[in-house]
Design a protein around this motif. Structure first.
Motif, PDB file in Angstrom:
ATOM      1  N   ALA A 348       4.134  34.692 -17.199  1.00  0.00           N
ATOM      2  CA  ALA A 348       3.678  33.480 -16.516  1.00  0.00           C
ATOM      3  C   ALA A 348       2.288  33.673 -15.918  1.00  0.00           C
ATOM      4  CB  ALA A 348       4.675  33.081 -15.434  1.00  0.00           C
ATOM      5  N   ARG A 349       2.012  34.868 -15.423  1.00  0.00           N
ATOM      6  CA  ARG A 349       0.676  35.134 -14.876  1.00  0.00           C
ATOM      7  C   ARG A 349      -0.384  35.012 -15.972  1.00  0.00           C
ATOM      8  NH1 ARG A 349       3.610  39.267 -12.122  1.00  0.00           N
ATOM      9  NH2 ARG A 349       2.770  40.914 -13.458  1.00  0.00           N
ATOM     10  N   GLY A 350      -0.042  35.447 -17.180  1.00  0.00           N
ATOM     11  CA  GLY A 350      -0.972  35.312 -18.289  1.00  0.00           C
ATOM     12  C   GLY A 350      -1.239  33.869 -18.652  1.00  0.00           C
ATOM     13  N   VAL A 351      -0.200  33.051 -18.663  1.00  0.00           N
ATOM     14  CA  VAL A 351      -0.366  31.626 -18.955  1.00  0.00           C
ATOM     15  C   VAL A 351      -1.180  30.956 -17.853  1.00  0.00           C
ATOM     16  CG1 VAL A 351       0.830  29.447 -19.360  1.00  0.00           C
ATOM     17  CG2 VAL A 351       1.770  31.568 -20.305  1.00  0.00           C
ATOM     18  N   LEU A 352      -0.968  31.381 -16.607  1.00  0.00           N
ATOM     19  CA  LEU A 352      -1.740  30.817 -15.494  1.00  0.00           C
ATOM     20  C   LEU A 352      -3.224  31.075 -15.679  1.00  0.00           C
ATOM     21  CD1 LEU A 352      -1.866  29.475 -12.671  1.00  0.00           C
ATOM     22  CD2 LEU A 352      -1.612  31.774 -11.695  1.00  0.00           C
ATOM     23  N   LEU A 353      -3.582  32.293 -16.106  1.00  0.00           N
ATOM     24  CA  LEU A 353      -5.000  32.579 -16.314  1.00  0.00           C
ATOM     25  C   LEU A 353      -5.579  31.697 -17.420  1.00  0.00           C
ATOM     26  CD1 LEU A 353      -7.517  34.184 -15.666  1.00  0.00           C
ATOM     27  CD2 LEU A 353      -6.752  35.939 -17.300  1.00  0.00           C
ATOM     28  N   ALA A 354      -4.808  31.492 -18.494  1.00  0.00           N
ATOM     29  CA  ALA A 354      -5.283  30.612 -19.566  1.00  0.00           C
ATOM     30  C   ALA A 354      -5.471  29.192 -19.045  1.00  0.00           C
ATOM     31  CB  ALA A 354      -4.305  30.631 -20.733  1.00  0.00           C
ATOM     32  N   GLU A 355      -4.522  28.719 -18.268  1.00  0.00           N
ATOM     33  CA  GLU A 355      -4.588  27.357 -17.742  1.00  0.00           C
ATOM     34  C   GLU A 355      -5.778  27.195 -16.794  1.00  0.00           C
ATOM     35  OE1 GLU A 355      -1.349  25.180 -15.162  1.00  0.00           O
ATOM     36  OE2 GLU A 355      -0.773  25.096 -17.283  1.00  0.00           O
ATOM     37  N   LYS A 356      -5.977  28.171 -15.921  1.00  0.00           N
ATOM     38  CA  LYS A 356      -7.095  28.100 -14.985  1.00  0.00           C
ATOM     39  C   LYS A 356      -8.431  28.292 -15.706  1.00  0.00           C
ATOM     40  CE  LYS A 356      -4.704  27.363 -11.255  1.00  0.00           C
ATOM     41  NZ  LYS A 356      -4.767  26.040 -10.571  1.00  0.00           N
ATOM     42  N   GLY A 357      -8.424  29.068 -16.796  1.00  0.00           N
ATOM     43  CA  GLY A 357      -9.637  29.206 -17.584  1.00  0.00           C
ATOM     44  C   GLY A 357     -10.041  27.890 -18.223  1.00  0.00           C
ATOM     45  N   LEU A 358      -9.073  27.179 -18.754  1.00  0.00           N
ATOM     46  CA  LEU A 358      -9.360  25.866 -19.343  1.00  0.00           C
ATOM     47  C   LEU A 358      -9.790  24.870 -18.264  1.00  0.00           C
ATOM     48  CD1 LEU A 358      -6.422  25.661 -21.898  1.00  0.00           C
ATOM     49  CD2 LEU A 358      -8.855  25.947 -22.425  1.00  0.00           C
ATOM     50  N   GLU A 359      -9.194  24.971 -17.075  1.00  0.00           N
ATOM     51  CA  GLU A 359      -9.610  24.104 -15.965  1.00  0.00           C
ATOM     52  C   GLU A 359     -11.054  24.391 -15.582  1.00  0.00           C
ATOM     53  OE1 GLU A 359      -8.702  23.676 -11.192  1.00  0.00           O
ATOM     54  OE2 GLU A 359      -7.038  24.243 -12.506  1.00  0.00           O
ATOM     55  N   SER A 360     -11.421  25.655 -15.539  1.00  0.00           N
ATOM     56  CA  SER A 360     -12.792  26.020 -15.214  1.00  0.00           C
ATOM     57  C   SER A 360     -13.763  25.488 -16.259  1.00  0.00           C
ATOM     58  CB  SER A 360     -12.913  27.546 -15.121  1.00  0.00           C
ATOM     59  OG  SER A 360     -14.262  27.939 -14.977  1.00  0.00           O
ATOM     60  N   ALA A 361     -13.386  25.619 -17.523  1.00  0.00           N
ATOM     61  CA  ALA A 361     -14.255  25.130 -18.591  1.00  0.00           C
ATOM     62  C   ALA A 361     -14.427  23.622 -18.523  1.00  0.00           C
ATOM     63  CB  ALA A 361     -13.684  25.538 -19.943  1.00  0.00           C
ATOM     64  N   ALA A 362     -13.375  22.913 -18.124  1.00  0.00           N
ATOM     65  CA  ALA A 362     -13.434  21.451 -18.060  1.00  0.00           C
ATOM     66  C   ALA A 362     -14.234  20.951 -16.862  1.00  0.00           C
ATOM     67  CB  ALA A 362     -12.020  20.881 -18.016  1.00  0.00           C
ATOM     68  N   THR A 363     -14.174  21.698 -15.754  1.00  0.00           N
ATOM     69  CA  THR A 363     -14.811  21.232 -14.522  1.00  0.00           C
ATOM     70  C   THR A 363     -16.156  21.901 -14.241  1.00  0.00           C
ATOM     71  OG1 THR A 363     -13.668  22.901 -13.179  1.00  0.00           O
ATOM     72  CG2 THR A 363     -12.554  20.773 -13.505  1.00  0.00           C
ATOM     73  N   GLY A 364     -16.403  23.028 -14.887  1.00  0.00           N
ATOM     74  CA  GLY A 364     -17.621  23.773 -14.603  1.00  0.00           C
ATOM     75  C   GLY A 364     -17.567  24.556 -13.315  1.00  0.00           C
ATOM     76  N   ALA A 365     -16.392  24.709 -12.726  1.00  0.00           N
ATOM     77  CA  ALA A 365     -16.249  25.387 -11.439  1.00  0.00           C
ATOM     78  C   ALA A 365     -15.562  26.737 -11.599  1.00  0.00           C
ATOM     79  CB  ALA A 365     -15.423  24.522 -10.484  1.00  0.00           C
ATOM     80  N   ARG A 366     -15.838  27.628 -10.661  1.00  0.00           N
ATOM     81  CA  ARG A 366     -15.068  28.863 -10.581  1.00  0.00           C
ATOM     82  C   ARG A 366     -13.728  28.528  -9.939  1.00  0.00           C
ATOM     83  NH1 ARG A 366     -16.938  34.020  -7.063  1.00  0.00           N
ATOM     84  NH2 ARG A 366     -16.472  32.542  -5.392  1.00  0.00           N
ATOM     85  N   VAL A 367     -12.630  28.980 -10.547  1.00  0.00           N
ATOM     86  CA  VAL A 367     -11.293  28.575 -10.118  1.00  0.00           C
ATOM     87  C   VAL A 367     -10.530  29.786  -9.593  1.00  0.00           C
ATOM     88  CG1 VAL A 367      -9.110  27.554 -10.860  1.00  0.00           C
ATOM     89  CG2 VAL A 367     -11.272  26.699 -11.794  1.00  0.00           C
ATOM     90  N   GLU A 368      -9.854  29.619  -8.471  1.00  0.00           N
ATOM     91  CA  GLU A 368      -9.035  30.688  -7.902  1.00  0.00           C
ATOM     92  C   GLU A 368      -7.642  30.676  -8.500  1.00  0.00           C
ATOM     93  OE1 GLU A 368      -8.974  30.567  -3.666  1.00  0.00           O
ATOM     94  OE2 GLU A 368     -11.134  30.940  -3.450  1.00  0.00           O
ATOM     95  N   LEU A 369      -7.051  31.861  -8.606  1.00  0.00           N
ATOM     96  CA  LEU A 369      -5.676  31.995  -9.117  1.00  0.00           C
ATOM     97  C   LEU A 369      -4.762  32.411  -7.972  1.00  0.00           C
ATOM     98  CD1 LEU A 369      -7.532  32.545 -11.723  1.00  0.00           C
ATOM     99  CD2 LEU A 369      -5.493  33.651 -12.642  1.00  0.00           C
ATOM    100  N   PRO A 370      -3.726  31.617  -7.699  1.00  0.00           N
ATOM    101  CA  PRO A 370      -2.779  32.011  -6.654  1.00  0.00           C
ATOM    102  C   PRO A 370      -1.886  33.156  -7.135  1.00  0.00           C
ATOM    103  CG  PRO A 370      -1.995  30.058  -7.777  1.00  0.00           C
ATOM    104  CD  PRO A 370      -3.356  30.343  -8.343  1.00  0.00           C
ATOM    105  N   GLU A 371      -1.311  33.880  -6.212  1.00  0.00           N
ATOM    106  CA  GLU A 371      -0.330  34.893  -6.579  1.00  0.00           C
ATOM    107  C   GLU A 371       0.923  34.183  -7.090  1.00  0.00           C
ATOM    108  OE1 GLU A 371       0.226  38.528  -4.576  1.00  0.00           O
ATOM    109  OE2 GLU A 371      -1.444  38.183  -3.198  1.00  0.00           O
ATOM    110  N   VAL A 372       1.592  34.779  -8.068  1.00  0.00           N
ATOM    111  CA  VAL A 372       2.715  34.127  -8.762  1.00  0.00           C
ATOM    112  C   VAL A 372       4.031  34.756  -8.332  1.00  0.00           C
ATOM    113  CG1 VAL A 372       3.746  33.635 -11.010  1.00  0.00           C
ATOM    114  CG2 VAL A 372       1.261  33.570 -10.729  1.00  0.00           C
ATOM    115  N   THR A 373       4.945  33.923  -7.864  1.00  0.00           N
ATOM    116  CA  THR A 373       6.299  34.342  -7.566  1.00  0.00           C
ATOM    117  C   THR A 373       7.264  33.296  -8.084  1.00  0.00           C
ATOM    118  OG1 THR A 373       6.339  33.233  -5.409  1.00  0.00           O
ATOM    119  CG2 THR A 373       5.555  35.515  -5.448  1.00  0.00           C
ATOM    120  N   VAL A 374       8.523  33.708  -8.323  1.00  0.00           N
ATOM    121  CA  VAL A 374       9.525  32.732  -8.765  1.00  0.00           C
ATOM    122  C   VAL A 374       9.854  31.786  -7.629  1.00  0.00           C
ATOM    123  CG1 VAL A 374      11.906  32.471  -9.556  1.00  0.00           C
ATOM    124  CG2 VAL A 374      10.486  34.275 -10.504  1.00  0.00           C
TER     125      VAL A 374
END
Length: 374
Positions: A348-374
């Protein structure tokens, strides 16, 4: 084993892992016993399954996933499907009480990936996600250097990955066409950022921020039938990752680049005491004491052989196929509750990085990643 007619499912997971384990007499457990593996092949195409089974002396195959999951003789469900089909199949396997081992990404989006982790935890089923890059000889040598303190304080990591994937109009493409259609779960960010996440977090530190730019450099490609189609997914990504502890990592990932490096993947790690360049197999180093004193002068040709200042890290142990080694670790986890470092939450952490990477590419912003827990 669901999806063994695909490239990775067949070559790495069936032939080089499970059948290799079977032919070796199974997996050795901590008490000296061995547990043998018996595969059942699952897929949509009866003719392909029958042919693969006959080729490799496999007795069991079926086109019904439900029937396989309902049969108590099968303890583990292994998933090598296209990404968009993965979540429904794994959800069924969890409900059936099977241990689950899957390729990455575990889902097309973080919400679904995290839900798989939650479902598996609630059901009490063991689960694992492929982390094959960590088992590469070059990266294992790199890990040894890190553990030995070779680098001093690590400053930065620079990754170069990719090769020229032919569009398909003449020379056949080396990758399936769905990789280039976003609607089918394609894209190099979703494919590779989960890899970069586990490489970075296990070697250098948790990824805390991402700034990325993506591109679809080749808008038209040709599919397996020779038909032209519009590529809707990103085929290149250029990213900067901020890691815990202050390390900066830059990664270029591209299916539109011609290779001018020793290997298809190379990581350069620079530290206060030394540097290293690691690939799939090799790893070369330059210590502080052996670093030359370059001087930039564009008016004078520089005849120094900089490559000669690097030294190859020697091979001190035998490295087996990384997919097979991780399979053995997971099977020990299933059979005797041995440690399992790479579970659905790691996926899930890997998918989060992909999702936030695509968000960054779409917005042009540096995006923070929260810590992941169930």
């Amino acid at each position: 084993m669901n999806g063994v007619s695909g490239r990775m499912g067949y070559r790495q997971h069936l032939v080089r892992s499970i059948l290799a384990i079977r032919d070796a007499g199974g997996v050795a457990l901590s008490d000296g016993r061995r547990v043998q593996v018996k595969p059942i092949l699952v897929g949509r195409h009866e003719d392909k399954l029958r042919e693969i089974a006959a080729r490799h002396d496999i007795a069991d195959w079926t086109t019904s996933l439900d029937a396989a999951l309902a049969d108590p003789q099968w303890d583990v469900y292994a998933d090598f499907l296209v990404t968009e089909a993965r979540v429904p199949a794994i959800t069924k396997a969890i409900a059936a009480g099977k241990a689950v081992y899957t390729e990455k990404p575990t889902a097309e989006n973080f919400e679904d990936a995290l839900e798989l982790a939650r479902l598996a935890k609630e059901a009490g089923v063991k689960n694992g996600v492929v982390h094959d890059k960590l088992y590469l000889p070059g990266l294992r040598k790199l890990k040894r250097l890190i553990d030995d303190g070779f680098f001093g304080r690590i400053l930065s990591v620079r990754g170069e990955f990719g090769y020229w994937v032919f569009p398909g109009d003449g020379v056949p493409a080396q990758r399936p066409s769905w990789n280039y259609r976003a609607e089918d779960g394609g894209g190099i960010v979703l494919d590779m950022f989960p890899h970069w996440n586990y490489v970075l977090e296990n070697l250098f530190g948790r990824v805390e921020t991402v700034y990325a730019q993506t591109a679809t450099h080749l808008p038209t490609r040709w599919d397996e039938r020779g038909q032209a189609y519009t590529a809707t997914a990103d085929d290149a990504a250029y990213a900067i990752f901020g890691l815990a502890g202050g390390v900066i990592a830059e990664f270029n990932s591209s299916w539109d680049v011609r290779v001018n490096r020793d290997e298809l993947l190379e990581l350069q790690v620079d530290g206060t005491e030394g540097s290293a360049v690691a690939g799939l197999f090799g790893c070369k180093v330059q210590h502080r004491s052996a670093t030359p004193r370059p001087t930039w002068n564009p008016d004078v040709p520089d005849g120094h052989d900089y490559a000669a200042d690097w030294h190859e890290v020697p091979i001190t142990q035998e490295f087996e196929n990384g997919f097979k080694v991780q399979w053995e670790e997971f099977l020990r986890h299933v059979a005797e509750d041995a440690p399992n470092r790479y579970d659905f939450l790691a996926g899930a952490r890997g998918v989060l990085l992909a999702e936030k990477g695509l968000e960054s590419a779409a917005t042009g912003a540096r995006v923070e990643l929260p810590e992941v827990t169930v």
